[in-house]
Write a protein that holds these residues in place. Structure first.
Motif, PDB file in Angstrom:
ATOM      1  N   MET A 253      10.862  16.223   2.004  1.00  0.00           N
ATOM      2  CA  MET A 253      10.956  15.646   0.670  1.00  0.00           C
ATOM      3  C   MET A 253       9.998  14.463   0.549  1.00  0.00           C
ATOM      4  N   VAL A 254       9.645  14.151  -0.694  1.00  0.00           N
ATOM      5  CA  VAL A 254       8.762  13.016  -0.957  1.00  0.00           C
ATOM      6  C   VAL A 254       9.252  12.243  -2.177  1.00  0.00           C
ATOM      7  N   LEU A 255       9.076  10.946  -2.117  1.00  0.00           N
ATOM      8  CA  LEU A 255       9.294  10.061  -3.259  1.00  0.00           C
ATOM      9  C   LEU A 255       7.966   9.384  -3.534  1.00  0.00           C
ATOM     10  N   LYS A 256       7.407   9.643  -4.711  1.00  0.00           N
ATOM     11  CA  LYS A 256       6.146   9.017  -5.104  1.00  0.00           C
ATOM     12  C   LYS A 256       6.460   7.680  -5.747  1.00  0.00           C
ATOM     13  N   ILE A 257       6.048   6.621  -5.083  1.00  0.00           N
ATOM     14  CA  ILE A 257       6.404   5.269  -5.499  1.00  0.00           C
ATOM     15  C   ILE A 257       5.808   4.893  -6.840  1.00  0.00           C
ATOM     16  N   LYS A 258       4.587   5.293  -7.125  1.00  0.00           N
ATOM     17  CA  LYS A 258       3.962   4.903  -8.392  1.00  0.00           C
ATOM     18  C   LYS A 258       4.740   5.416  -9.597  1.00  0.00           C
ATOM     19  N   GLN A 259       5.557   6.450  -9.396  1.00  0.00           N
ATOM     20  CA  GLN A 259       6.349   7.004 -10.493  1.00  0.00           C
ATOM     21  C   GLN A 259       7.741   6.387 -10.557  1.00  0.00           C
ATOM     22  N   TYR A 260       8.064   5.566  -9.588  1.00  0.00           N
ATOM     23  CA  TYR A 260       9.408   5.036  -9.515  1.00  0.00           C
ATOM     24  C   TYR A 260       9.434   3.612 -10.047  1.00  0.00           C
ATOM     25  N   VAL A 261      10.421   3.294 -10.832  1.00  0.00           N
ATOM     26  CA  VAL A 261      10.627   1.932 -11.320  1.00  0.00           C
ATOM     27  C   VAL A 261      11.922   1.436 -10.708  1.00  0.00           C
ATOM     28  N   SER A 262      11.821   0.365  -9.979  1.00  0.00           N
ATOM     29  CA  SER A 262      12.974  -0.191  -9.299  1.00  0.00           C
ATOM     30  C   SER A 262      14.025  -0.650 -10.306  1.00  0.00           C
TER      31      SER A 262
ATOM     32  N   GLY B 231       0.768  -1.229   0.000  1.00  0.00           N
ATOM     33  CA  GLY B 231       0.000   0.000   0.000  1.00  0.00           C
ATOM     34  C   GLY B 231       0.804   1.286   0.000  1.00  0.00           C
ATOM     35  N   VAL B 232       2.126   1.203  -0.108  1.00  0.00           N
ATOM     36  CA  VAL B 232       2.944   2.417  -0.087  1.00  0.00           C
ATOM     37  C   VAL B 232       2.779   3.168  -1.406  1.00  0.00           C
ATOM     38  N   LYS B 233       2.403   4.439  -1.302  1.00  0.00           N
ATOM     39  CA  LYS B 233       2.297   5.300  -2.478  1.00  0.00           C
ATOM     40  C   LYS B 233       3.365   6.382  -2.479  1.00  0.00           C
ATOM     41  N   ALA B 234       3.814   6.774  -1.271  1.00  0.00           N
ATOM     42  CA  ALA B 234       4.823   7.825  -1.177  1.00  0.00           C
ATOM     43  C   ALA B 234       5.606   7.678   0.124  1.00  0.00           C
ATOM     44  N   ILE B 235       6.890   7.994   0.037  1.00  0.00           N
ATOM     45  CA  ILE B 235       7.766   8.003   1.212  1.00  0.00           C
ATOM     46  C   ILE B 235       8.162   9.452   1.473  1.00  0.00           C
TER      47      ILE B 235
END
Length: 171
Positions: free
Chosen positions: A157-166, A113-117
């Motif tokens: 700061m924020v990292l939006k997970i849906k935009q990140y590709v591992s 369920g993580v969307k942003a860190i």
């Protein structure tokens, strides 16, 4: 070099405390007076607080050759899908080897369920700021923080997970 990322357990407390102390002293040497650093570390990383962290948050450990070299402490996921990265610290000798990236990846790959860190970073923490920007974190605000009587310039700061590709993901 083989890095193992795993959940922290009570047997890791002393090693995590040592990593926090050396990392803080190295990172904040010319930013936060040593007495204030030590007060914070004694309060936030004492045995009782570490047990509370284990019970009320998620902590991942990074090990190399059986030695703890770093950790990341996350809040639980809120209803909106956001989590807080309360701490990510590496032994200075382990920095720049991709271990911090592995600790971040573990959260977005394992925590449902993580969307942003979100994270707060001291603006003068050049190593931290460089790391987070390189990972795709974006600045959302800046504010002054009274840290035990010492004024810090803090960046949210924020990292939006849906935009990140591992980097581990297959094309």
């Amino acid at each position: 070099m083989t890095v193992i990322i795993r959940k922290m357990n009570a047997n890791d407390i002393s090693e995590v405390q040592a990593i926090a102390r050396i990392s803080w002293h190295t990172t904040y040497e010319n930013i936060i007076p040593i007495a204030i650093q030590n007060n914070f570390l004694d309060m936030a990383y004492n045995d009782e607080q570490m047990k509370q962290r284990l019970d009320h948050s998620m902590i991942y450990i990074a090990e190399v050759a059986g030695q703890v070299v770093g950790f990341a402490n996350y809040s639980f996921v809120r209803e909106d899908g956001n989590i807080e990265l309360a701490a990510i610290y590496l032994h200075p000798n382990a920095q720049g080897q991709g271990i911090g990236t592995l600790l971040l990846q573990q959260a977005w790959e394992e925590i449902d369920g993580v969307k942003a860190i979100y994270i707060n970073v001291e603006k003068d923490n050049a190593i931290g700021m460089h790391f987070y920007k390189a990972k795709g974190f974006e600045i959302v605000s800046e504010f002054d923080d009274d840290f035990d009587g010492h004024l810090l310039k803090t960046v949210r700061m924020v990292l939006k997970i849906k935009q990140y590709v591992s980097p581990r993901a297959e094309p």
